[in-house]
Design a protein around this motif. Structure first.
Motif: not given
Length: 398
Positions: A106-132
């Motif tokens: 996660l830390e590495e991917l956050i740094e890449i997306q911030e550097r590239q100014q592009v989104a990485l979204l993954y709400d579905a990875s935690a708790c399925g249908s709950i938008p936690v």
């Protein structure tokens, strides 16, 4: 500057339960500005009838000029990591459902997306249908959060529901979960607590702004649970639930754990049944708020993936406000808490040292202790405890 995207053309990796679920949801909704452009799978011969262009070559997706969003829905952690990293480095936004990959990178991917100014979204990875994750990002974005805890794995919860509500044996409940597709043929990720662990790491980043590696967190599942443990819970008028917990010990220290808990009737998650998930968010002034929904299944999770996809129509990105805060808590395992500890052999009693003992029981068939232990020692001996003929569960006073 135009902050909207007029059309989303998806390059999708994987067509398993969630991939098919997403495709089904799209076919029912028929959105005008979202379509699957191409799907990459390992074995194209198995998917000839899905009605979508397919390939087994990842480069076909990345070289397709029409694709402007990557959706990664495969089970292979390393392959998922390569796909997501490559896409972000190319400036393509990504929606991912691979919780194990995210928890480890996660830390590495956050740094890449911030550097590239592009989104990485993954709400579905935690708790399925709950938008936690989205809620933690957008609503709980202050320093008042005390804890996030709950049932994050639908498979283990389904098994425990059948045990406590229908008097099924643990073995029969596990077999039923496998027959219904809630548990894999190898259910280790679910019943061992690992699936919950990966989700908890992701949630903690958005709740408290810190990244904790999996090996730093004590993780224990229900694989060693026996009938005597179930009977103990019933005698105490409690239920056993696998709980992922991120909780402040004080204003500066944060604890994380994944383990069975003996849950009393007054707790929200006591009544979370079957494959559902339940998350309790506790704050300093708003006390507790409860989020509940299906945590597994192709359509619920596919719907959550679609929510992340359509967020890209408005160029939505996680801001990681708490990660960039100067007031982040410090992770610690230096604290004590109360457990139930069942053992069969006398030598297993010596595996951990109790700070104090409140209750003990011995018989020809099983033995147990209720007492206080340190989390640091449990983590140090975690591998040994998982292999031994013992079962333990957090046993809060209330």
């Amino acid at each position: 500057m135009n902050n909207t995207m007029k059309q989303i053309n998806i390059g999708m990796f994987g067509y398993g339960t969630v991939g098919k679920g997403l495709h089904d949801v799209l076919k029912q909704i028929c959105p005008e500005n979202v379509r699957i452009e191409q799907v990459c799978v390992l074995h194209t011969e198995k998917h000839q009838d899905i009605g979508l262009p397919i390939t087994n070559r990842p480069e076909d997706i990345f070289n397709n000029p029409a694709v402007n969003l990557i959706v990664e829905l495969i089970s292979d952690e390393e392959a998922a990591y390569c796909i997501v990293k490559h896409a972000l480095q190319k400036g393509l936004p990504v929606v991912s459902g691979n919780k194990k990959m995210l928890a480890n990178h996660l830390e590495e991917l956050i740094e890449i997306q911030e550097r590239q100014q592009v989104a990485l979204l993954y709400d579905a990875s935690a708790c399925g249908s709950i938008p936690v994750i989205r809620n933690l990002e957008e609503y709980y974005d202050n320093d008042l959060l005390i804890s996030v805890k709950g049932i994050l794995n639908g498979s283990s919860n389904f098994i425990l529901s059948k045990v406590f509500n229908e008097d099924m044996s643990y073995k029969d409940a596990l077999q039923l979960a496998q027959q219904l597709g809630f548990a894999e043929a190898d259910p280790t990720l679910d019943i061992g607590g690992w699936d919950t662990l990966y989700k908890l790491i992701i949630i903690t980043m958005h709740a408290f702004g810190i990244y904790i590696r999996p090996e730093q967190i004590f993780t224990f599942g229900i694989g060693n649970m026996k009938e005597c443990d179930i009977n103990f819970a019933r005698e105490k008028r409690r239920r056993i639930k696998v709980v992922g917990c991120a909780e402040k010990i004080d204003s500066e220290r944060l604890s994380l754990s994944v383990m069975p808990q003996l849950i009393s009737r007054q707790k929200y998650i006591y009544s979370v049944e079957d494959e559902f998930n339940g998350v309790v968010i506790k704050g300093l002034f708003y006390y507790k708020q409860f989020m509940f929904g299906r945590g597994a299944g192709g359509h619920p999770t596919g719907s959550a993936v679609l929510s992340d996809i359509t967020a890209q129509l408005y160029r939505y990105k996680y801001e990681y406000k708490k990660r960039n805060s100067l007031r982040k808590p410090t992770f610690t395992n230096d604290f004590t808490f109360r457990i139930y500890y069942r053992y069969t052999h006398k030598e297993d009693l010596r595996l951990i040292s109790f700070v104090n003992i409140e209750e003990s029981y011995n018989s020809a068939h099983n033995n147990y202790i209720v007492g206080t232990v340190t989390m640091a020692e449990l983590l140090q001996k975690a591998d040994t405890l998982r292999k031994a003929d013992i079962f333990l569960a957090a046993y809060p006073l209330d």
